[in-house]
Design an enzyme around this catalytic site. Sequence first.
Site, PDB file in Angstrom:
ATOM      1  N   ARG A   6       6.746   6.331 -10.561  1.00  0.00           N
ATOM      2  CA  ARG A   6       5.911   5.400  -9.810  1.00  0.00           C
ATOM      3  C   ARG A   6       4.803   4.879 -10.712  1.00  0.00           C
ATOM      4  O   ARG A   6       4.177   5.645 -11.457  1.00  0.00           O
ATOM      5  CB  ARG A   6       5.305   6.078  -8.572  1.00  0.00           C
ATOM      6  CG  ARG A   6       6.284   6.247  -7.409  1.00  0.00           C
ATOM      7  CD  ARG A   6       6.668   4.907  -6.811  1.00  0.00           C
ATOM      8  NE  ARG A   6       7.531   5.013  -5.655  1.00  0.00           N
ATOM      9  CZ  ARG A   6       8.859   4.901  -5.677  1.00  0.00           C
ATOM     10  NH1 ARG A   6       9.471   4.739  -6.853  1.00  0.00           N
ATOM     11  NH2 ARG A   6       9.574   4.952  -4.567  1.00  0.00           N
TER      12      ARG A   6
ATOM     13  N   GLU B 223       5.042  -4.314  -7.710  1.00  0.00           N
ATOM     14  CA  GLU B 223       6.324  -4.896  -8.093  1.00  0.00           C
ATOM     15  C   GLU B 223       6.736  -5.965  -7.083  1.00  0.00           C
ATOM     16  O   GLU B 223       6.523  -5.788  -5.892  1.00  0.00           O
ATOM     17  CB  GLU B 223       7.400  -3.803  -8.178  1.00  0.00           C
ATOM     18  CG  GLU B 223       7.106  -2.748  -9.220  1.00  0.00           C
ATOM     19  CD  GLU B 223       8.116  -1.607  -9.237  1.00  0.00           C
ATOM     20  OE1 GLU B 223       9.120  -1.691  -8.487  1.00  0.00           O
ATOM     21  OE2 GLU B 223       7.914  -0.644  -9.982  1.00  0.00           O
TER      22      GLU B 223
ATOM     23  N   HIS C  25      12.354  -1.904 -12.937  1.00  0.00           N
ATOM     24  CA  HIS C  25      12.766  -0.897 -11.959  1.00  0.00           C
ATOM     25  C   HIS C  25      14.287  -0.880 -11.794  1.00  0.00           C
ATOM     26  O   HIS C  25      14.822  -1.050 -10.691  1.00  0.00           O
ATOM     27  CB  HIS C  25      12.090  -1.147 -10.605  1.00  0.00           C
ATOM     28  CG  HIS C  25      11.912   0.114  -9.802  1.00  0.00           C
ATOM     29  ND1 HIS C  25      10.897   0.294  -8.892  1.00  0.00           N
ATOM     30  CD2 HIS C  25      12.629   1.272  -9.771  1.00  0.00           C
ATOM     31  CE1 HIS C  25      10.993   1.490  -8.339  1.00  0.00           C
ATOM     32  NE2 HIS C  25      12.048   2.099  -8.860  1.00  0.00           N
TER      33      HIS C  25
END
Length: 310
Positions: free
Chosen positions: A236, A265, A284
Amino acid sequence: MKVLLTSTSFQDTPGQHQVELENTGWEIIRMRGPLKEEKLLEIIDDVDLVICGDDEYTEKVLEKGKKARLKGLSKYGVGLDSIDLETAKRLNIPVTNCPGVNQNAVAEHVFGLLLTFFRNIHSQNETVQQYSWKRLVGTEVSDKVLGVFGLGSVGKEVVKKAKAWGMDVYVLDKYIDQDFVDKYEVNTVDSIKELVSKVDVLSLHSPLTIETENIISKDLISNSVKPGITIINTARGRLVDNDAILEGINNGIIKGYLADVLEEEPITNPHPFIGEKQILITPHVGSRTFESVQKQGLFAISNAKKILNA
């Protein structure tokens, strides 16, 4: 039965999960997440269930959904920090996730980032693309000391791969699996300060909690880390203080920061990490493999069925 699907990995990847979803007979509303609170408030009262990614399921969203027809949230993935779990529990809204399915994909990505950075693969490709043959000197992974913060399923997979690469490993976790650390001859430490003082590479695999937010701080970097450390974050973004990372790089303390996650994000413009040669960022995609997406997708559908049939 209306089901909102917001996971872009689920939507973008072909596989058996797509067939299984089609065969449910549900009416699927597809939106590309992660969705913010205001967007969810526009639609949450018109769906029975959500197969979600990292959308903002706040108190307001959950309360509006509960008053209408929302029966539960099936998280595609593992982390639940974007869901107000206390409110979900208070409102009796079931929340499920998909543990134990993406650890290999994420662990492979950790080493993909590390090898790319240590061996200058990204910059050497750019060199050759410009018809240059300027060669850089890389660093080997073997015999380096790796620190793993968070010994869950992903952390354990990273440990196993690290040992195969010939790395010495230290781990920090509240709940140590003693059988695992004994089997793989892993060293344990009692604090983040002790961990970062011993390792050449630190890989973050902890969930985001009040205790772990900004665990990589200016104070930690200035006073505790081993100079030349490389930090990898596939967990994270808010586990690290961005300013602390930049300060550590500028002061020669941090060799590199390799991230698959950011504090917000998708990435915002401007972002302080853009243009920094010692920082690698991927969007990601650590668990975004055909194999992992299919497994997570099927798991999320199975969880959704259980919620709706309860």
